[in-house]
Scaffold this motif. Structure first.
Motif, mmCIF file in Angstrom:
data_model
loop_
_atom_site.group_PDB
_atom_site.id
_atom_site.type_symbol
_atom_site.label_atom_id
_atom_site.label_comp_id
_atom_site.label_asym_id
_atom_site.label_seq_id
_atom_site.Cartn_x
_atom_site.Cartn_y
_atom_site.Cartn_z
ATOM 1 N N LYS A 3 -13.699 12.049 -11.170
ATOM 2 C CA LYS A 3 -13.196 11.277 -10.038
ATOM 3 C C LYS A 3 -13.111 12.099 -8.752
ATOM 4 C CE LYS A 3 -9.469 8.169 -8.697
ATOM 5 N NZ LYS A 3 -8.212 7.538 -9.112
ATOM 6 N N SER A 4 -12.633 13.329 -8.833
ATOM 7 C CA SER A 4 -12.501 14.146 -7.619
ATOM 8 C C SER A 4 -13.873 14.485 -7.033
ATOM 9 C CB SER A 4 -11.697 15.416 -7.892
ATOM 10 O OG SER A 4 -12.329 16.221 -8.841
ATOM 11 N N ALA A 11 -16.727 10.869 0.535
ATOM 12 C CA ALA A 11 -16.282 11.393 1.830
ATOM 13 C C ALA A 11 -17.443 11.990 2.609
ATOM 14 C CB ALA A 11 -15.190 12.438 1.620
ATOM 15 N N ASP A 12 -18.310 12.751 1.940
ATOM 16 C CA ASP A 12 -19.463 13.364 2.613
ATOM 17 C C ASP A 12 -20.456 12.315 3.110
ATOM 18 O OD1 ASP A 12 -18.399 15.859 2.157
ATOM 19 O OD2 ASP A 12 -19.662 16.288 0.408
ATOM 20 N N ALA A 21 -11.288 8.576 1.447
ATOM 21 C CA ALA A 21 -12.238 8.230 0.387
ATOM 22 C C ALA A 21 -11.505 7.977 -0.925
ATOM 23 C CB ALA A 21 -13.259 9.340 0.216
ATOM 24 N N GLY A 22 -10.498 8.784 -1.232
ATOM 25 C CA GLY A 22 -9.706 8.594 -2.444
ATOM 26 C C GLY A 22 -8.954 7.281 -2.425
ATOM 27 N N THR A 23 -8.381 6.947 -1.267
ATOM 28 C CA THR A 23 -7.669 5.682 -1.117
ATOM 29 C C THR A 23 -8.621 4.502 -1.279
ATOM 30 O OG1 THR A 23 -6.097 6.740 0.387
ATOM 31 C CG2 THR A 23 -6.198 4.337 0.434
ATOM 32 N N ALA A 24 -9.801 4.610 -0.683
ATOM 33 C CA ALA A 24 -10.794 3.542 -0.786
ATOM 34 C C ALA A 24 -11.263 3.367 -2.228
ATOM 35 C CB ALA A 24 -11.985 3.837 0.120
ATOM 36 N N LEU A 29 -11.219 0.307 -7.333
ATOM 37 C CA LEU A 29 -11.013 0.247 -8.779
ATOM 38 C C LEU A 29 -9.887 -0.712 -9.147
ATOM 39 C CD1 LEU A 29 -11.454 4.019 -9.738
ATOM 40 C CD2 LEU A 29 -13.111 2.152 -9.967
ATOM 41 N N GLU A 30 -8.834 -0.746 -8.341
ATOM 42 C CA GLU A 30 -7.720 -1.656 -8.595
ATOM 43 C C GLU A 30 -8.169 -3.110 -8.430
ATOM 44 O OE1 GLU A 30 -4.169 -2.765 -9.971
ATOM 45 O OE2 GLU A 30 -4.863 -0.691 -9.860
ATOM 46 N N ALA A 31 -8.959 -3.405 -7.394
ATOM 47 C CA ALA A 31 -9.465 -4.761 -7.180
ATOM 48 C C ALA A 31 -10.380 -5.171 -8.330
ATOM 49 C CB ALA A 31 -10.207 -4.847 -5.854
#
Length: 90
Positions: A3-4, A11-12, A21-24, A29-31
């Motif tokens: 994941k990281s 992000a790149d 990018a992590g928030t997106a 994934l939650e949606a």
């Protein structure tokens, strides 16, 4: 890739911070999880489809004792790759 590493690539490619990018990614994934939980199919054109399949209850066998058991019905997520993804892999 974990994941990281995926967050770093997002992000790149998008030119945004790793935090954004992590928030997106987390929101995506939650949606996806919520839609599958509701029984909906999620289709990403060119990538593939996520869907929920239902497994009927069935008889099984305990491998340790050989005793017959009933396996409960369940729902399981599945992924079906799209043509563009298949072509990119091959």
């Amino acid at each position: 890739m974990n994941k990281s590493e995926l967050i770093e690539k997002i992000a790149d490619h998008a030119g945004i911070s790793r935090v954004a990018a992590g928030t997106a990614l987390d929101a995506t994934l939650e949606a996806l999880k919520e839609a599958l939980k509701a029984g909906e199919q999620v289709t990403l054109v060119g990538f593939g489809s996520f869907l929920v399949s239902t497994r009927e209850a069935r008889k099984g066998r305990n491998p340790a004792t050989g005793q017959e058991i009933m396996i409960a019905a369940s729902r399981t997520p599945k992924f079906k790759a799209g043509k563009a993804l298949k072509d990119a892999v091959n």
